[in-house]
Enzyme design. Structure first.
Site, PDB file in Angstrom:
ATOM      1  CG  ASP A 139     -14.244   2.153 -14.187  1.00 49.29           C
ATOM      2  OD1 ASP A 139     -14.605   1.874 -15.351  1.00 49.29           O
ATOM      3  OD2 ASP A 139     -13.059   2.908 -13.646  1.00 49.29           O
ATOM      4  CG  HIS A 212     -12.902   3.685 -17.361  1.00 54.62           C
ATOM      5  ND1 HIS A 212     -12.755   4.108 -16.953  1.00 54.62           N
ATOM      6  CD2 HIS A 212     -12.317   5.296 -17.503  1.00 54.62           C
ATOM      7  CE1 HIS A 212     -12.429   5.041 -16.143  1.00 54.62           C
ATOM      8  NE2 HIS A 212     -12.336   5.997 -16.532  1.00 54.62           N
ATOM      9  CB  SER A 542      -9.443   7.087 -15.626  1.00 57.82           C
ATOM     10  OG  SER A 542     -10.698   7.702 -15.092  1.00 57.82           O
TER      11      SER A 542
END
Length: 766
Positions: A139, A212, A542
């Site tokens: 990520d 994220h 996600s």
């Protein structure tokens, strides 16, 4: 003279065209080169010497960016188009593929999933076993100071771990601990395309500047943190799905995107480091499996016993929008939970409407305020979207502005309103988003509303010379029903690559998820947002992907002997597709019942998955037979499997024979006025079940919504006398013709009275 002018112009255009073509051909791009490592010429002592020699034969100036030794055999480098073509012709080169840029799939979980208080119960393993499982997250990196990476109570790092804590800007060896046991970064592909990283903007290290990666990692395996919230919303205890598992972070995504050469390097290293689960909340363009870097890397990982979970994509509610559909990947869609963050809108005609918001600043006055629609107070053609500089300040100042969702970031629209003098915003969904509600931590008083409410508000404005409104905020609301519902953004089937394999595999919570966050940016991610938060609430597949990654880690700890396919089977066959009242899970995009093309096997149910009774297992050879059924050439299979495979020309390979826990049956439609639609299509599927429970007898039952397909299961009962015993059954589908584009669904269940082993069945006429 006129003719001479025309000839001159034509010649000039031709010259410029050739200059453009030459420039394009001479422009270097990154390519990933798959090598036939096991057939290396005897002239070389080492495969890296061979790789370098092959590269230098077409380009003296090119350098190797990465050498891949695990998930593929090969390397990446920068070449011109002509050099790439020349390299592909050389012996020992299996394929040369141009780099692909992937994107992140972003737009109360333990309690909602029934895990609160359960993780320590008898049907889950003890803490020591759970803490031996390692989840690798590819990520945007990690924020190591997050409380969710507290290692209190954890023992030594597992002896199987071979990774390290890579140092870099704002990241040293002490950034890792017994929870965050490894962190690396991979930027060479990104820098080859964009130049050296600007370290005033992003950290050339595993540090997460975007948020994220920290969110996905802590969703999967964050430690227990009491008193967590986002600006007072969703207050409670935050914890990952597998709160005792270890985390290894691989930073492969940067400001400019996630480059396939970096992703492949991250997967390659994660396998070498010794992760047990790989979690990838990203996706790229749809391509065949041998051209899909994530699919190729995942095959190698799965063949080494590593469970790979990927997000399905945020292309919903359109059909056929899935990413990451290889059958050795667990593909995860998104659903809602029973928690909302309500906002209340009152408009001048007395109507009260509901929305959502995470706004936490100074509230608007309780009295009504002037209301305008952005499309009426704009100086641009797309002013209804509240894009930068589009609003006319004289018509906006002191008013609440209705902005349509789309094009620019949702919170960004509020800043556009604020810059024009507006005091609040109502963010209205359009056709694309339906009545799906996604909450944001807006910087001005804002309520997001669905399409239905948005249309009512805009109709009111259009019919009133002096429209007014109020916005109020309701904090956190629990027990919202129905839940879950399929998120509108969650990508849908049918499978765009192999329609015979049903995808997504299942859904998990992916809307308004609270998890750890970076200290670099505020909750909106906007440069203007200077708020510092330890947790954030965001949405996307996600977020659903790491839920399943963490749950897979729990199952791996409980059943270390299970293969990745067995773990996926347990998660799928115990998922539910109906509410307690028997109604099918709803689709927020339509307000109607969803289908297996939306939710796959259903919504994940971890407390049932730990004891599924039976599983549909798969081996590497099963996947190779699947590739043979797709008529893949030996070289295409070698790219994926890294070994010489020759499909038996005397054997009939069928995709239908892949031992998958679900069924997807494409059927042909009778064409033309003389087509004999009375002749049914007969299709047989064979499946093998493995007993992972006590001796028992299972009986089959089928529920179907269609009369056009007759379903026969043989035998009707399966008796297992010992653990790990295997039994095979056949399902025969006899289908009548229906109009092209028609779909229908059924469900096959095997039950011994204690377990229900369920498989969705999807029919589609083409």
């Amino acid at each position: 003279m006129e003719r001479l002018g025309i000839v001159f112009l034509s010649t000039l255009v031709l010259v410029l065209f050739h200059v453009f073509v030459d420039a394009s051909q001479n422009q270097k791009k990154t390519y990933i080169i798959h090598m036939d490592k096991f057939n290396m010429p005897a002239d070389f002592d080492d495969h890296t010497q061979w790789y370098d020699s092959s590269l230098k034969s077409v380009s003296k100036s090119a350098n190797v960016l990465y050498t891949y030794n695990s998930v593929i055999h090969g390397y990446s480098t920068q070449l011109t188009a002509d050099e790439a073509k020349a390299l592909e012709q050389q012996p020992g080169i299996l394929s040369v593929h141009e780099e692909v840029i992937y994107e992140l799939h972003t737009t109360r979980s333990p309690t909602f999933l029934g895990l609160e208080g359960h993780e320590s119960r008898s049907f889950f393993p003890q803490t020591e076993a759970r803490s031996e499982v390692i989840i690798g997250v590819l990520d945007t990196g990690v924020w190591p100071e997050s409380k969710s990476f507290d290692d209190t109570g954890l023992g030594p790092v597992p002896a199987s771990w071979k990774g390290k804590c890579q140092t870099g800007k704002n990241f040293d060896a002490s950034s890792c601990n017994r929870k965050l046991i490894g962190a690396r970064f991979f930027s060479q592909g990104y820098e080859a395309a964009f130049g050296a990283i600007d370290e005033t903007i992003e950290s050339k290290s595993p540090r997460d500047d975007e948020g994220h990666g920290t969110h996905t990692a802590t969703t999967a395996a964050g430690s227990v943190v009491t008193g967590a919230s986002l600006l007072g919303y969703a207050t409670g205890t935050a914890r990952g799905m597998a709160s005792h598992a270890r985390v290894a972070a691989y930073k492969v995504c940067w400001t400019g995107g996630c480059f396939s050469s970096d992703i492949l390097a991250g997967m390659d290293q994660a396998v070498i480091d010794g992760v047990n689960v790989l979690s990838l909340s990203l996706g790229g363009t749809i391509s065949d499996y041998h051209r899909d870097i994530v699919a190729v890397g995942a095959f190698s990982a799965a063949s080494q016993g590593i469970f790979v979970s990927c997000s399905a994509g945020n292309g919903g509610p359109s059909s056929g929008t899935l990413s990451n559909v290889a059958p050795w990947i667990t593909t995860v869609g998104a659903g809602t939970m029973d928690r909302e963050f309500p906002a209340y809108i009152g408009i001048g005609n007395g109507k009260k409407l509901n929305g959502v918001s995470l706004y936490s600043g100074k509230a608007l006055p309780s009295s009504v305020m002037p209301l305008v629609y952005a499309g009426n107070v704009s100086q641009s053609s797309n002013g209804n979207l509240c894009t930068s500089g589009s609003l006319i300040p004289e018509k906006v100042a002191g008013k609440i502005v209705v902005c349509d969702r789309g094009m620019n970031a949702r919170a960004q629209k509020g800043l556009v309103v604020k810059d024009a003098g507006g005091i609040g915003m109502i963010l209205a969904n359009t056709d694309t988003y339906g009545d799906e509600l996604v909450a944001d931590a807006h910087l001005i008083p804002t309520a997001a509303v669905g399409q239905t409410a948005g249309n009512l508000i805009k109709q009111y404005i259009a019919s009133n010379s002096n429209p007014t409104a109020t916005i109020a905020f309701g904090g956190t609301k629990l027990g919202v029903q129905p839940s879950p519902v399929v998120a509108a953004f969650s990508s849908r089937g049918p499978n765009p690559i192999t329609p015979d394999i049903l995808k997504p595999d299942l859904i998990a919570p992916g809307v308004n998820i609270l998890a750890g966050w970076t200290g670099k940016v505020g909750p909106t991610g906007l440069q203007e947002d200077t708020r510092n938060v330890g947790f954030n609430i965001i949405s996307g597949t996600s977020m659903s992907c790491p839920h399943v990654s963490g749950l897979a880690a729990l199952l791996k700890a409980a059943h270390p002997e299970w293969s990745p396919a067995a773990i996926r089977s347990a998660l799928m066959t115990t998922s539910y597709s109906t509410y307690k009242n028997g109604k099918t899970i709803e689709d927020v995009a339509t307000g109607m019942s969803s289908t297996p093309f939306d939710y796959g096997a259903g919504h994940v149910n971890p407390t049932a998955a730990v004891n599924p009774g039976l599983v549909y297992d798969l081996t590497v050879d099963d996947y190779i037979n699947f590739l043979c059924a797709l008529d893949y050439s030996p070289s295409m299979i070698k790219v994926i499997a890294k070994r010489d495979i020759s499909c038996d020309k005397n054997k009939e390979y069928r995709v239908a024979d892949l031992n998958y826990p679900s069924f997807s049956i494409p059927l042909e439609t009778a064409w033309g006025e003389h087509a004999d639609s009375s002749t049914p299509t007969v299709t047989r599927y064979t499946r093998t079940l493995t007993n992972v429970g006590n001796p028992a007898t299972y009986k089959a039952s089928v529920s179907s919504e269609t009369q056009e397909v007759k379903i026969l299961v043989e035998p009707q009962t399966l008796t297992f006398s010992r653990k790990n015993e295997k039994k095979t059954y056949t399902v025969t589908f006899t289908a009548s013709s229906k109009p092209s584009g028609t779909t229908s669904f059924a469900r096959l269940e095997w039950s011994d009275g204690q377990h229900v082993v369920a498989s969705p069945i999807a029919f589609s006429w083409t």
